[in-house]
Design a protein around this motif. Sequence first.
Motif, PDB file in Angstrom:
ATOM      1  N   MET A  47     -14.892  -8.182   5.502  1.00  0.00           N
ATOM      2  CA  MET A  47     -14.281  -6.917   5.080  1.00  0.00           C
ATOM      3  C   MET A  47     -13.157  -6.524   6.041  1.00  0.00           C
ATOM      4  O   MET A  47     -12.024  -6.263   5.637  1.00  0.00           O
ATOM      5  CB  MET A  47     -15.356  -5.820   5.047  1.00  0.00           C
ATOM      6  N   LEU A  48     -13.509  -6.558   7.321  1.00  0.00           N
ATOM      7  CA  LEU A  48     -12.546  -6.195   8.361  1.00  0.00           C
ATOM      8  C   LEU A  48     -11.388  -7.209   8.373  1.00  0.00           C
ATOM      9  O   LEU A  48     -10.214  -6.854   8.555  1.00  0.00           O
ATOM     10  CB  LEU A  48     -13.252  -6.155   9.723  1.00  0.00           C
ATOM     11  N   GLU A  49     -11.767  -8.466   8.129  1.00  0.00           N
ATOM     12  CA  GLU A  49     -10.766  -9.544   8.082  1.00  0.00           C
ATOM     13  C   GLU A  49      -9.751  -9.302   6.974  1.00  0.00           C
ATOM     14  O   GLU A  49      -8.547  -9.524   7.137  1.00  0.00           O
ATOM     15  CB  GLU A  49     -11.496 -10.866   7.840  1.00  0.00           C
ATOM     16  N   LYS A  50     -10.294  -8.835   5.843  1.00  0.00           N
ATOM     17  CA  LYS A  50      -9.434  -8.560   4.692  1.00  0.00           C
ATOM     18  C   LYS A  50      -8.469  -7.420   4.979  1.00  0.00           C
ATOM     19  O   LYS A  50      -7.301  -7.464   4.568  1.00  0.00           O
ATOM     20  CB  LYS A  50     -10.294  -8.221   3.468  1.00  0.00           C
ATOM     21  N   VAL A  51      -8.994  -6.427   5.679  1.00  0.00           N
ATOM     22  CA  VAL A  51      -8.156  -5.274   6.032  1.00  0.00           C
ATOM     23  C   VAL A  51      -7.020  -5.725   6.936  1.00  0.00           C
ATOM     24  O   VAL A  51      -5.852  -5.360   6.749  1.00  0.00           O
ATOM     25  CB  VAL A  51      -8.995  -4.165   6.730  1.00  0.00           C
ATOM     26  N   PHE A  52      -7.378  -6.593   7.932  1.00  0.00           N
ATOM     27  CA  PHE A  52      -6.354  -7.117   8.835  1.00  0.00           C
ATOM     28  C   PHE A  52      -5.308  -7.912   8.063  1.00  0.00           C
ATOM     29  O   PHE A  52      -4.104  -7.823   8.308  1.00  0.00           O
ATOM     30  CB  PHE A  52      -6.996  -8.013   9.906  1.00  0.00           C
ATOM     31  N   GLU A  53      -5.822  -8.700   7.101  1.00  0.00           N
ATOM     32  CA  GLU A  53      -4.954  -9.544   6.285  1.00  0.00           C
ATOM     33  C   GLU A  53      -3.960  -8.701   5.496  1.00  0.00           C
ATOM     34  O   GLU A  53      -2.768  -8.998   5.429  1.00  0.00           O
ATOM     35  CB  GLU A  53      -5.818 -10.364   5.323  1.00  0.00           C
ATOM     36  N   MET A  54      -4.505  -7.605   4.909  1.00  0.00           N
ATOM     37  CA  MET A  54      -3.660  -6.713   4.109  1.00  0.00           C
ATOM     38  C   MET A  54      -2.618  -6.023   4.972  1.00  0.00           C
ATOM     39  O   MET A  54      -1.460  -5.886   4.592  1.00  0.00           O
ATOM     40  CB  MET A  54      -4.526  -5.668   3.395  1.00  0.00           C
ATOM     41  N   THR A  55      -3.054  -5.624   6.170  1.00  0.00           N
ATOM     42  CA  THR A  55      -2.122  -4.959   7.094  1.00  0.00           C
ATOM     43  C   THR A  55      -1.005  -5.914   7.490  1.00  0.00           C
ATOM     44  O   THR A  55       0.171  -5.543   7.509  1.00  0.00           O
ATOM     45  CB  THR A  55      -2.869  -4.500   8.371  1.00  0.00           C
ATOM     46  N   ALA A  56      -1.398  -7.164   7.777  1.00  0.00           N
ATOM     47  CA  ALA A  56      -0.407  -8.181   8.150  1.00  0.00           C
ATOM     48  C   ALA A  56       0.567  -8.410   7.006  1.00  0.00           C
ATOM     49  O   ALA A  56       1.778  -8.564   7.219  1.00  0.00           O
ATOM     50  CB  ALA A  56      -1.123  -9.476   8.518  1.00  0.00           C
ATOM     51  N   ASP A  57       0.013  -8.408   5.799  1.00  0.00           N
ATOM     52  CA  ASP A  57       0.841  -8.630   4.614  1.00  0.00           C
ATOM     53  C   ASP A  57       1.863  -7.505   4.437  1.00  0.00           C
ATOM     54  O   ASP A  57       3.040  -7.761   4.152  1.00  0.00           O
ATOM     55  CB  ASP A  57      -0.082  -8.726   3.387  1.00  0.00           C
ATOM     56  N   VAL A  58       1.373  -6.281   4.614  1.00  0.00           N
ATOM     57  CA  VAL A  58       2.261  -5.115   4.480  1.00  0.00           C
ATOM     58  C   VAL A  58       3.344  -5.160   5.558  1.00  0.00           C
ATOM     59  O   VAL A  58       4.525  -4.909   5.291  1.00  0.00           O
ATOM     60  CB  VAL A  58       1.444  -3.796   4.574  1.00  0.00           C
ATOM     61  N   ARG A  59       2.945  -5.520   6.757  1.00  0.00           N
ATOM     62  CA  ARG A  59       3.897  -5.591   7.877  1.00  0.00           C
ATOM     63  C   ARG A  59       4.953  -6.662   7.593  1.00  0.00           C
ATOM     64  O   ARG A  59       6.138  -6.450   7.856  1.00  0.00           O
ATOM     65  CB  ARG A  59       3.141  -5.912   9.177  1.00  0.00           C
ATOM     66  N   GLU A  60       4.492  -7.803   7.074  1.00  0.00           N
ATOM     67  CA  GLU A  60       5.426  -8.892   6.765  1.00  0.00           C
ATOM     68  C   GLU A  60       6.461  -8.439   5.736  1.00  0.00           C
ATOM     69  O   GLU A  60       7.656  -8.705   5.881  1.00  0.00           O
ATOM     70  CB  GLU A  60       4.649 -10.108   6.234  1.00  0.00           C
ATOM     71  N   LYS A  61       5.993  -7.722   4.721  1.00  0.00           N
ATOM     72  CA  LYS A  61       6.901  -7.229   3.676  1.00  0.00           C
ATOM     73  C   LYS A  61       7.929  -6.255   4.246  1.00  0.00           C
ATOM     74  O   LYS A  61       9.103  -6.276   3.872  1.00  0.00           O
ATOM     75  CB  LYS A  61       6.094  -6.585   2.547  1.00  0.00           C
ATOM     76  N   GLN A  62       7.450  -5.417   5.179  1.00  0.00           N
ATOM     77  CA  GLN A  62       8.364  -4.471   5.831  1.00  0.00           C
ATOM     78  C   GLN A  62       9.438  -5.212   6.627  1.00  0.00           C
ATOM     79  O   GLN A  62      10.619  -4.883   6.561  1.00  0.00           O
ATOM     80  CB  GLN A  62       7.578  -3.556   6.778  1.00  0.00           C
ATOM     81  N   LEU A  63       8.964  -6.237   7.353  1.00  0.00           N
ATOM     82  CA  LEU A  63       9.904  -7.027   8.151  1.00  0.00           C
ATOM     83  C   LEU A  63      10.925  -7.725   7.253  1.00  0.00           C
ATOM     84  O   LEU A  63      12.111  -7.787   7.587  1.00  0.00           O
ATOM     85  CB  LEU A  63       9.131  -8.070   8.982  1.00  0.00           C
ATOM     86  N   ILE A  64      10.449  -8.244   6.145  1.00  0.00           N
ATOM     87  CA  ILE A  64      11.356  -8.935   5.207  1.00  0.00           C
ATOM     88  C   ILE A  64      12.430  -7.967   4.702  1.00  0.00           C
ATOM     89  O   ILE A  64      13.613  -8.295   4.675  1.00  0.00           O
ATOM     90  CB  ILE A  64      10.563  -9.560   4.031  1.00  0.00           C
ATOM     91  N   ARG A  65      11.992  -6.774   4.321  1.00  0.00           N
ATOM     92  CA  ARG A  65      12.939  -5.761   3.811  1.00  0.00           C
ATOM     93  C   ARG A  65      13.987  -5.421   4.877  1.00  0.00           C
ATOM     94  O   ARG A  65      15.177  -5.345   4.604  1.00  0.00           O
ATOM     95  CB  ARG A  65      12.185  -4.506   3.373  1.00  0.00           C
ATOM     96  N   LYS A  66      13.498  -5.234   6.123  1.00  0.00           N
ATOM     97  CA  LYS A  66      14.423  -4.906   7.222  1.00  0.00           C
ATOM     98  C   LYS A  66      15.379  -6.073   7.488  1.00  0.00           C
ATOM     99  O   LYS A  66      16.583  -5.875   7.687  1.00  0.00           O
ATOM    100  CB  LYS A  66      13.633  -4.589   8.497  1.00  0.00           C
ATOM    101  N   ALA A  67      14.809  -7.284   7.504  1.00  0.00           N
ATOM    102  CA  ALA A  67      15.628  -8.476   7.772  1.00  0.00           C
ATOM    103  C   ALA A  67      16.685  -8.657   6.691  1.00  0.00           C
ATOM    104  O   ALA A  67      17.820  -9.035   6.974  1.00  0.00           O
ATOM    105  CB  ALA A  67      14.739  -9.711   7.851  1.00  0.00           C
ATOM    106  N   LYS A  68      16.301  -8.344   5.453  1.00  0.00           N
ATOM    107  CA  LYS A  68      17.257  -8.454   4.341  1.00  0.00           C
ATOM    108  C   LYS A  68      18.421  -7.494   4.530  1.00  0.00           C
ATOM    109  O   LYS A  68      19.530  -7.760   4.069  1.00  0.00           O
ATOM    110  CB  LYS A  68      16.560  -8.160   3.010  1.00  0.00           C
ATOM    111  N   LYS A  69      18.125  -6.373   5.185  1.00  0.00           N
ATOM    112  CA  LYS A  69      19.187  -5.385   5.446  1.00  0.00           C
ATOM    113  C   LYS A  69      20.014  -5.755   6.666  1.00  0.00           C
ATOM    114  O   LYS A  69      20.929  -5.036   7.049  1.00  0.00           O
ATOM    115  CB  LYS A  69      18.573  -3.993   5.623  1.00  0.00           C
ATOM    116  N   GLY A  70      19.666  -6.868   7.316  1.00  0.00           N
ATOM    117  CA  GLY A  70      20.457  -7.359   8.448  1.00  0.00           C
ATOM    118  C   GLY A  70      19.842  -7.107   9.808  1.00  0.00           C
ATOM    119  O   GLY A  70      20.499  -7.322  10.830  1.00  0.00           O
TER     120      GLY A  70
END
Lengths: 313, 197
Positions: free
Chosen positions: B1-24
């Motif tokens: 359960m906790l692992e899944k939460v970490f996984e989801m958080t990592a996923d959300v963080r990755e998406k944020q980073l991608i969006r920022k990186a796309k903006k330069g």
Amino acid sequence: MKCNEISGLLSLYIDQMLDETHKKAVEEHLLTCNSCKKEYDNIKEMVEHLNQVDFVAVPASFEYRMKKALKEEKADFSRSGAKSGSSDKTRKLRLLTSVAAVFAVGIISFGLYQDVIGDLPNNLSGTEQAFYEQSETKQYQADLFDADTSDVDTNEPEDVSGNDAILYSEALDESDVSSNRSADIIVPPSAPEEPEMSVYKMSDVREPEEASLTDSSKQLMMESSLVDCSRSLTSSGVERNVAAVQYYTRLIEEELADFEYQVLESGFVQAGEWEFRVFIFRGKDGYTFNEEILIIGKDGEIEILCDNEFMGL
Amino acid sequence: MLEKVFEMTADVREKQLIRKAKKGDESSFESLILSCQGRAFNVALRYLRNEEDAMDALQESFIKIYRHLHSFKEDSRFDTWVYRIVVNTCNDILRKKSSRNTTDSIYWNDDEKEMIIEIPDLSSAPEEVYNNKEKTEHILSCLEKLNIDQKEIIILRDIHGFSYEEISEILECSIGTVKSRINRSRLRLREIILEQK
């Protein structure tokens, strides 16, 4: 299950990718088949060894390399971005230049075309026109010797009347390098000072009234026609050949003025020689011949090949 | 359960980073590639068998990723996309190299004595470790005798432990193809090992 079927499932069994049914089938087979068991053991051991292959740390220099490469990439990107901003203008300019170039080529081609088939007779005055319009030639010849008294086109103030004869010969000199006959062409009474200016006036000098041909003008016409014929001989192109044929046809017309005839065929035989098959219906005195004769046009003159001496040719 | 939460958080963080990186945002891009840099480097190393070449491949791949980040669809997995680019870049380099026919072994130097890759200490008895080392080296040398398609799938599956799904995404082929290719490649590698004994 047969051994080859088990062999196809061994990797999936090792990777625990098989469903329960297949898993059981493989396990049961491996219990009984030594050959498949050995194969399974080998693959399992091999995979386990490969799983143990150590990860190599990324060299420390990579971080610096990567940062540098990214910086360069960013600089390239901004440079190309700046370029792409101006490239629209450049593209439009290129397009406009291309269109202008196409127009320019078209205009030049048209001009050259006109020069070949249209301007040349005008530039060379009556001589070339003789190929096209006999009446105009005659008019020009008359003008040529009445030049002193001929009217000058008011639109052309630089026109010098009386210069036409020499202009004519000069025009021939300029335009027909192959012909030396232009040197023999009569020299006008007053030498022109600005011949090149008058070149443009040749067609303008023509008098509207009909003028009769003098002997000298006929001579001039012959000479000039000869030169023009030489031009035709030495020049390539359909227009030149047409001009030559027209020229010889006119000579034939003059020669057979009293005959009733028809030109059956005319054509280029070899360099500087044209052949005309002419059918004579009636002679000078109305005598019926109905005979074909051959006329050769060469060096600006025609030679009639006729066996019938009664024709008087 | 906790692992899944970490996984989801990592996923959300990755998406944020991608969006920022796309903006330069360069630091977001660096964070993104850092997460898969080690594995990507090792994949390249196994393909090219030379650290310099592997670094070249990795740099080239990351620049490609930087250039084409805008075309990355966020519903896909970023790391799989990265590995796909790395694999393709390595294959391009290998193709170019094969025409020049100049490849250096990562396992052997010019006189075929000195090993470059060290096998980790498995906390086994020294003799066993030695045997393990030898065996692994032998398997890796046999791996070089496979054709590139077979070698590629062994590298991804057995050396780097990518799942069948991940491999199918990296190599852009079906799971069925991955299954049959893995099985065929392992059988072929076994044959080579037995031949070399």
